[in-house]
Design a protein around this motif. Structure first.
Motif, mmCIF file in Angstrom:
data_model
loop_
_atom_site.group_PDB
_atom_site.id
_atom_site.type_symbol
_atom_site.label_atom_id
_atom_site.label_comp_id
_atom_site.label_asym_id
_atom_site.label_seq_id
_atom_site.Cartn_x
_atom_site.Cartn_y
_atom_site.Cartn_z
ATOM 1 N N TYR A 13 0.824 -1.240 -0.027
ATOM 2 C CA TYR A 13 0.005 -0.109 -0.175
ATOM 3 C C TYR A 13 0.845 1.220 0.038
ATOM 4 O O TYR A 13 0.551 2.324 -0.608
ATOM 5 C CB TYR A 13 -1.047 0.120 1.148
ATOM 6 C CG TYR A 13 -1.990 1.128 1.259
ATOM 7 C CD1 TYR A 13 -2.683 1.498 0.114
ATOM 8 C CD2 TYR A 13 -1.698 2.082 2.526
ATOM 9 C CE1 TYR A 13 -3.670 2.601 0.280
ATOM 10 C CE2 TYR A 13 -2.603 3.351 2.351
ATOM 11 C CZ TYR A 13 -3.246 3.667 1.270
ATOM 12 O OH TYR A 13 -4.176 4.658 1.536
ATOM 13 N N ASP A 44 -0.592 -5.178 3.005
ATOM 14 C CA ASP A 44 -1.652 -4.330 3.067
ATOM 15 C C ASP A 44 -2.664 -4.565 1.764
ATOM 16 O O ASP A 44 -3.096 -3.714 1.253
ATOM 17 C CB ASP A 44 -1.122 -3.057 2.997
ATOM 18 C CG ASP A 44 -0.117 -2.579 4.059
ATOM 19 O OD1 ASP A 44 -0.588 -2.900 5.192
ATOM 20 O OD2 ASP A 44 1.024 -1.912 3.809
ATOM 21 N N GLU A 47 -6.190 -2.742 2.125
ATOM 22 C CA GLU A 47 -5.959 -1.172 1.693
ATOM 23 C C GLU A 47 -5.704 -1.074 0.294
ATOM 24 O O GLU A 47 -6.425 -0.162 -0.411
ATOM 25 C CB GLU A 47 -4.845 -0.584 2.495
ATOM 26 C CG GLU A 47 -5.129 -0.385 3.975
ATOM 27 C CD GLU A 47 -4.704 -1.739 4.681
ATOM 28 O OE1 GLU A 47 -4.469 -2.740 4.362
ATOM 29 O OE2 GLU A 47 -4.894 -1.761 5.963
ATOM 30 N N VAL A 48 -4.980 -1.875 -0.414
ATOM 31 C CA VAL A 48 -4.876 -1.829 -1.743
ATOM 32 C C VAL A 48 -6.029 -2.084 -2.636
ATOM 33 O O VAL A 48 -6.383 -1.174 -3.617
ATOM 34 C CB VAL A 48 -3.584 -2.863 -2.290
ATOM 35 C CG1 VAL A 48 -3.688 -3.165 -3.543
ATOM 36 C CG2 VAL A 48 -2.299 -2.408 -1.700
ATOM 37 N N THR A 51 -8.611 0.939 -2.119
ATOM 38 C CA THR A 51 -7.888 2.060 -2.752
ATOM 39 C C THR A 51 -8.372 2.028 -4.176
ATOM 40 O O THR A 51 -9.026 2.931 -4.839
ATOM 41 C CB THR A 51 -6.743 2.334 -2.536
ATOM 42 O OG1 THR A 51 -6.318 2.618 -1.307
ATOM 43 C CG2 THR A 51 -6.104 3.738 -3.490
#
Length: 84
Positions: A13, A44, A47-48, A51
Motif C-alpha cells: 500500500y 496491506d 488497503e490496496v 483504494t
C-alpha cells in the motif's frame, strides 16, 4: 489520451499510495490500468483493494496471485504453472 499502467502491487500500500499521488499530481493521465497481482506477499492487501476499487479512473484484471487466492477462497485448487 495518456494512461498509467500498474502491475504487481502485491499488497504494498505505501508504494501504491506514492504512485497514485504522482499520477494525481499530473493533469495529463486520464485512466489507470492495473494489470493484476494486487494482492498477496505484502501486508496491506485490504488497503490496496479498497483504494483501487474506490477510484472511478481504474480498470483492473486479475493476475496469477489474485487468481490463486480466489481459487482457495472458493475451495478450488489453484492452477500452478509448472516450469519445464
Amino acid at each position: 489520451m495518456k494512461f498509467a499502467v500498474l502491475t504487481d502491487i502485491h499488497g504494498n500500500y505505501p508504494a501504491l499510495r506514492a504512485v497514485l499521488k504522482e499520477i494525481d499530481r499530473r493533469d495529463d493521465i486520464e485512466h489507470i490500468f492495473c494489470l493484476g497481482d494486487m494482492i498477496a506477499i505484502g501486508p496491506d492487501t485490504n488497503e490496496v483493494l479498497e483504494t483501487l476499487f474506490s477510484r472511478k479512473d481504474v480498470s483492473m484484471i486479475t493476475g496469477n496471485h489474485d487468481e490463486a487466492v480466489l481459487a482457495l477462497v472458493n475451495r478450488r485448487r489453484p492452477f500452478i504453472r509448472k516450469e519445464f
